[in-house]
Design an enzyme around this catalytic site. Structure first.
Site, PDB file in Angstrom:
ATOM      1  N   ARG A  95       4.750 -49.366  39.327  1.00  0.00           N
ATOM      2  CA  ARG A  95       3.378 -49.809  39.108  1.00  0.00           C
ATOM      3  C   ARG A  95       3.327 -51.293  38.761  1.00  0.00           C
ATOM      4  NH1 ARG A  95       0.023 -46.169  35.166  1.00  0.00           N
ATOM      5  NH2 ARG A  95       1.531 -46.897  33.630  1.00  0.00           N
ATOM      6  N   ARG A  99       9.305 -53.936  36.856  1.00  0.00           N
ATOM      7  CA  ARG A  99       9.998 -52.768  36.292  1.00  0.00           C
ATOM      8  C   ARG A  99       9.555 -51.488  36.986  1.00  0.00           C
ATOM      9  NH1 ARG A  99       5.871 -54.789  33.329  1.00  0.00           N
ATOM     10  NH2 ARG A  99       4.727 -53.562  31.786  1.00  0.00           N
ATOM     11  N   CYS A 112       7.086 -30.688  24.919  1.00  0.00           N
ATOM     12  CA  CYS A 112       6.020 -31.042  23.989  1.00  0.00           C
ATOM     13  C   CYS A 112       4.721 -30.471  24.544  1.00  0.00           C
ATOM     14  CB  CYS A 112       5.921 -32.561  23.874  1.00  0.00           C
ATOM     15  SG  CYS A 112       7.535 -33.316  23.551  1.00  0.00           S
ATOM     16  N   ARG A 117       2.985 -35.444  31.343  1.00  0.00           N
ATOM     17  CA  ARG A 117       3.475 -34.986  32.652  1.00  0.00           C
ATOM     18  C   ARG A 117       3.671 -33.476  32.651  1.00  0.00           C
ATOM     19  NH1 ARG A 117       7.203 -39.787  32.874  1.00  0.00           N
ATOM     20  NH2 ARG A 117       5.828 -41.352  33.786  1.00  0.00           N
ATOM     21  N   ASP A 276      -2.880 -39.108  26.421  1.00  0.00           N
ATOM     22  CA  ASP A 276      -3.482 -39.114  27.751  1.00  0.00           C
ATOM     23  C   ASP A 276      -4.297 -37.837  27.963  1.00  0.00           C
ATOM     24  OD1 ASP A 276      -2.283 -41.595  28.602  1.00  0.00           O
ATOM     25  OD2 ASP A 276      -0.381 -40.512  28.657  1.00  0.00           O
ATOM     26  N   ASP A 313      -2.956 -45.866  28.162  1.00  0.00           N
ATOM     27  CA  ASP A 313      -2.696 -45.871  29.594  1.00  0.00           C
ATOM     28  C   ASP A 313      -4.040 -45.585  30.264  1.00  0.00           C
ATOM     29  OD1 ASP A 313      -1.087 -45.902  31.963  1.00  0.00           O
ATOM     30  OD2 ASP A 313       0.566 -45.182  30.707  1.00  0.00           O
ATOM     31  N   LYS A 320      -1.153 -49.939  31.358  1.00  0.00           N
ATOM     32  CA  LYS A 320      -1.319 -49.831  29.909  1.00  0.00           C
ATOM     33  C   LYS A 320      -1.983 -51.091  29.352  1.00  0.00           C
ATOM     34  CE  LYS A 320       2.871 -47.028  29.123  1.00  0.00           C
ATOM     35  NZ  LYS A 320       3.332 -46.937  30.533  1.00  0.00           N
TER      36      LYS A 320
HETATM   37  C1  LIG Z   1       4.612 -47.147  30.782  1.00  0.00           C
HETATM   38  C2  LIG Z   1       5.153 -47.545  32.061  1.00  0.00           C
HETATM   39  C3  LIG Z   1       6.084 -48.583  32.182  1.00  0.00           C
HETATM   40  C4  LIG Z   1       6.639 -49.310  30.980  1.00  0.00           C
HETATM   41  O1  LIG Z   1       5.672 -50.118  30.394  1.00  0.00           O
HETATM   42  P1  LIG Z   1       6.084 -51.081  29.197  1.00  0.00           P
HETATM   43  O2  LIG Z   1       4.754 -51.633  28.768  1.00  0.00           O
HETATM   44  O3  LIG Z   1       7.011 -52.102  29.757  1.00  0.00           O
HETATM   45  O4  LIG Z   1       6.740 -50.251  28.151  1.00  0.00           O
HETATM   46  C5  LIG Z   1       6.518 -48.942  33.431  1.00  0.00           C
HETATM   47  N1  LIG Z   1       6.066 -48.323  34.531  1.00  0.00           N
HETATM   48  C6  LIG Z   1       5.163 -47.328  34.458  1.00  0.00           C
HETATM   49  C7  LIG Z   1       4.697 -46.693  35.726  1.00  0.00           C
HETATM   50  C8  LIG Z   1       4.678 -46.891  33.226  1.00  0.00           C
HETATM   51  O5  LIG Z   1       3.807 -45.876  33.169  1.00  0.00           O
HETATM   52  S1  SF4 Z   2       8.545 -35.612  29.275  1.00  0.00           S
HETATM   53 FE1  SF4 Z   2       6.928 -34.538  28.173  1.00  0.00          FE
HETATM   54  S2  SF4 Z   2       7.798 -32.591  27.488  1.00  0.00           S
HETATM   55 FE2  SF4 Z   2       9.494 -33.931  28.100  1.00  0.00          FE
HETATM   56  S3  SF4 Z   2      10.130 -34.863  26.154  1.00  0.00           S
HETATM   57 FE3  SF4 Z   2       8.658 -36.283  27.135  1.00  0.00          FE
HETATM   58  S4  SF4 Z   2       6.646 -35.733  26.279  1.00  0.00           S
HETATM   59 FE4  SF4 Z   2       8.083 -34.054  25.790  1.00  0.00          FE
END
Ligand SMILES: *Cc1c(COP(=O)(O)O)cnc(C)c1O
Ligand code: SF4
Length: 361
Positions: A95, A99, A112, A117, A276, A313, A320
């Site tokens: 995105r 990174r 969790c 996700r 989220d 997010d 974010k």
């Molecule tokens: C959260 C996220 C990141 C990391 O974001 P940082 O602000 O650098 O911690 C990178 N890619 C995606 C798609 C994300 O959702």
């Molecule tokens: S991906 Fe989701 S279920 Fe897995 S550790 Fe992270 S928050 Fe918990």
């Protein structure tokens, strides 16, 4: 010879019957929990099950399935942060230019109940060798990628051998300078932070950051602190990601205790995430306005070392932004207009009225 089954608190609990046998749910809750477990993955490793059995409601709430998860509010969506929109190949989400997320598995040590996700995580989620090779090829072909974030799922549930192979592959890509690992394993299963794992992470001289997911000070048991110390002693800087959760850490006192405990364990609080809009999570949601008041309450009271960025997010895969007046303007009734980093403006819906008392069981 001991032929008895292991005690219920000595192994990972995965089924409603396991949870009832360990005393984590009441027998009358089994039908409701069965319906939830059929929909969303469930696993509680022994270390967390023992904490819950010892009387830790903030831990139970995060991991024990609850019939309220079957209530999906109108603003909740299956892919709340728009991973699919930014996935060029399986296992990669790209995105931001510098990174990428690399998700070698969608399996976790613990599930969790508020996971963003939750519609994609589960026990059979590992990339095949050719899918992993395809994901690494993508990263290799994009010189703008400076940082690779291993996430999922939880990358640290993989064997040390597989983790080591991924680290070695990233080590061989010159433009990748930073490797970041997002994991709940140090908290969920601290015994996994062993010599073999450390050796796997050391298959590169590049910076390897470990971001630990931790939401309550009670999660930082002696064993968890020891696992963090080991990573830190071996040269891996530690960060923490926490999620603001109703009934878990939604008070200034609970957040203060959590962030102080993390800093004392040499873990720098990095992000405090606004929850989220994932399906069936409304009983965990703290409205943005209340979150902002809590974060204001921490200022002045807590060392700067212990202050994470409160982060949102933006729904739909926009990215974010910090939860500050610079990015958010109130629209009334808990709704906001959120400005992204490129001056796009997005409607952020208010949380639905909480359905704390409704149970489908
Ligand atoms: C959260 C996220 C990141 C990391 O974001 P940082 O602000 O650098 O911690 C990178 N890619 C995606 C798609 C994300 O959702
Ligand atoms: S991906 Fe989701 S279920 Fe897995 S550790 Fe992270 S928050 Fe918990």
């Amino acid at each position: 010879m001991n032929t008895q089954a292991p005690h219920p608190l000595e192994r990972t609990l995965r089924t409603p019957a396991d949870l009832a046998a360990a005393g984590l749910i009441a027998p009358e809750d089994v039908p409701g929990v069965t319906a939830v477990s059929a929909r969303y993955a469930t696993a509680i490793p022994a270390a967390l099950a023992r904490l819950i059995a010892g009387g830790a409601p903030e831990i139970a709430r995060q991991f024990v399935p609850d019939a309220r998860e079957l209530n999906t509010a109108p603003e909740e969506t299956a892919d709340p942060i728009g991973d699919a929109r930014h996935s060029p190949v399986k296992g990669v989400v790209h995105r931001y230019p510098d990174r990428v997320l690399l998700m070698p598995t969608l399996t976790c040590a613990v599930y969790c109940r508020f996971c963003f996700r939750r519609e994609s995580v589960g026990p059979s989620g590992a990339l095949t060798p050719s899918e992993l090779a395809g994901a690494l090829d993508y990263i290799r072909a994009k010189p703008a990628i400076w940082e690779v974030i291993l996430t999922g799922g939880d990358p640290l549930v993989l064997s040390a051998r597989r983790i080591g192979a991924i680290i070695a592959a990233l080590d061989a890509i010159p433009h990748v300078r930073i490797i970041r690992i997002h994991s709940r394993v140090p908290v969920a299963d601290p015994d996994r932070i062993d010599d073999a794992l450390i050796a796997a992470l050391k298959r590169t001289k590049k910076a390897v950051y470990v971001a630990v997911h931790c939401n309550h000070a009670t999660e930082l048991t002696c064993k968890v602190i020891a696992a963090c110390a080991r990573l830190s002693d071996c040269g891996f800087p530690l960060l923490a990601q926490s999620v603001l959760l109703k009934g878990v850490n939604d008070s200034v006192g609970a957040l203060e205790e959590l962030f102080r405990a993390l800093v004392a364990a040499r873990v720098k609080p990095y992000y405090l995430h606004q929850l989220d809009y994932a399906p069936g999570t409304s009983h965990f949601r703290v409205p943005l306005e209340q979150g902002r008041a809590l974060v204001r309450g921490l200022r002045g009271r807590l060392s700067g070392l212990a202050q994470p960025t409160y982060i949102l997010d933006i729904p739909g895969g926009v990215g974010k932004v910090p939860v500050t007046a610079e990015y958010l303007s109130p629209e009334g009734d808990g709704a906001y207009i959120v400005q992204d980093s490129e001056d796009g403006r997005h409607f952020y819906p208010p949380a639905a009225p909480q359905r704390e008392d409704i149970s489908l069981a």
